[in-house]
Design an enzyme around this catalytic site. Structure first.
Site, mmCIF file in Angstrom:
data_model
loop_
_atom_site.group_PDB
_atom_site.id
_atom_site.type_symbol
_atom_site.label_atom_id
_atom_site.label_comp_id
_atom_site.label_asym_id
_atom_site.label_seq_id
_atom_site.Cartn_x
_atom_site.Cartn_y
_atom_site.Cartn_z
ATOM 1 N N HIS A 6 -9.596 19.830 -0.249
ATOM 2 C CA HIS A 6 -8.789 18.788 0.396
ATOM 3 C C HIS A 6 -9.697 17.780 1.089
ATOM 4 C CE1 HIS A 6 -5.059 20.675 -0.688
ATOM 5 N NE2 HIS A 6 -5.532 21.818 -0.223
ATOM 6 N N ALA A 20 -10.127 29.316 10.516
ATOM 7 C CA ALA A 20 -9.540 28.003 10.769
ATOM 8 C C ALA A 20 -9.450 27.759 12.272
ATOM 9 C CB ALA A 20 -8.156 27.919 10.137
#
Length: 190
Positions: free
Chosen positions: A82, A146
């Site tokens: 991404h 994350a």
């Protein structure tokens, strides 16, 4: 050169289950485009064409949302999934077979002209929106969760999470202790 480009496409196909074809990857993967533009900018950088390298790097950021400083050192088969918002600083070292998700920052912690950005060894995975600051080393095959904020070295093969990042076993223990404190005393505790 073409072998390296094919290797990058194979890596994207292997690391992204959403990838359906090599054509799709080549045409629509901004993380891949960012790595390719970085390689061109880096070639200019090491030949002392610094302004041209920075301009190409800036164009890469504009087109892909990924900023990889042309002075950084990037190994083979880096895949930025991404990618949007990813920043790799000038003195960062990124090993082979590294996977980074969107929003990752490999940032500096000094204003001096010295090694001030992280080193990611081979096989590292860095989760979305993780921040790794300073001349720390993330060891081979380690995983940064994350949103983690890494300010200390991460041993090889370790998974770290949290702010500041801690190995998962330590973080789990802290979570369990915190949850127990929130529940209050257990029945029979007097």
């Amino acid at each position: 050169m073409f072998d390296r480009l094919r290797d990058d496409v194979r890596t994207a196909l292997a690391k992204d289950p959403a990838a359906t074809s090599a054509t799709e990857v080549v045409l629509t993967y901004p993380g891949l485009h960012a790595v390719w533009l970085y390689r061109l900018a880096h070639a200019l950088w090491v030949r002392d064409h610094r302004l041209g390298a920075r301009l190409l790097s800036h164009l890469g950021r504009l087109l892909t949302g990924v900023e990889i400083h042309p002075g950084a050192t990037v190994g083979d088969r880096l895949f930025v999934d991404h990618g949007m918002g990813t920043v790799v600083g000038e003195t960062a070292d990124v090993g082979d077979d590294v996977l980074m998700y969107h929003g990752v920052t490999l940032g500096g912690a000094s204003m001096r002209r010295e090694k001030r950005h992280p080193t990611l060894e081979d096989g590292v995975t860095v989760g979305a929106d993780a921040t790794i600051i300073g001349p720390v080393t993330v060891g081979e095959n380690a995983t940064v969760g994350a949103g983690a904020v890494v300010v200390d070295d991460v041993p090889p093969g370790t998974t770290v999470v949290g702010n500041p990042a801690r190995p998962v076993s330590e973080a789990d223990g802290d979570i369990e202790e915190s949850a127990a404190a929130d529940r209050g005393p257990s029945p029979g505790d007097d």
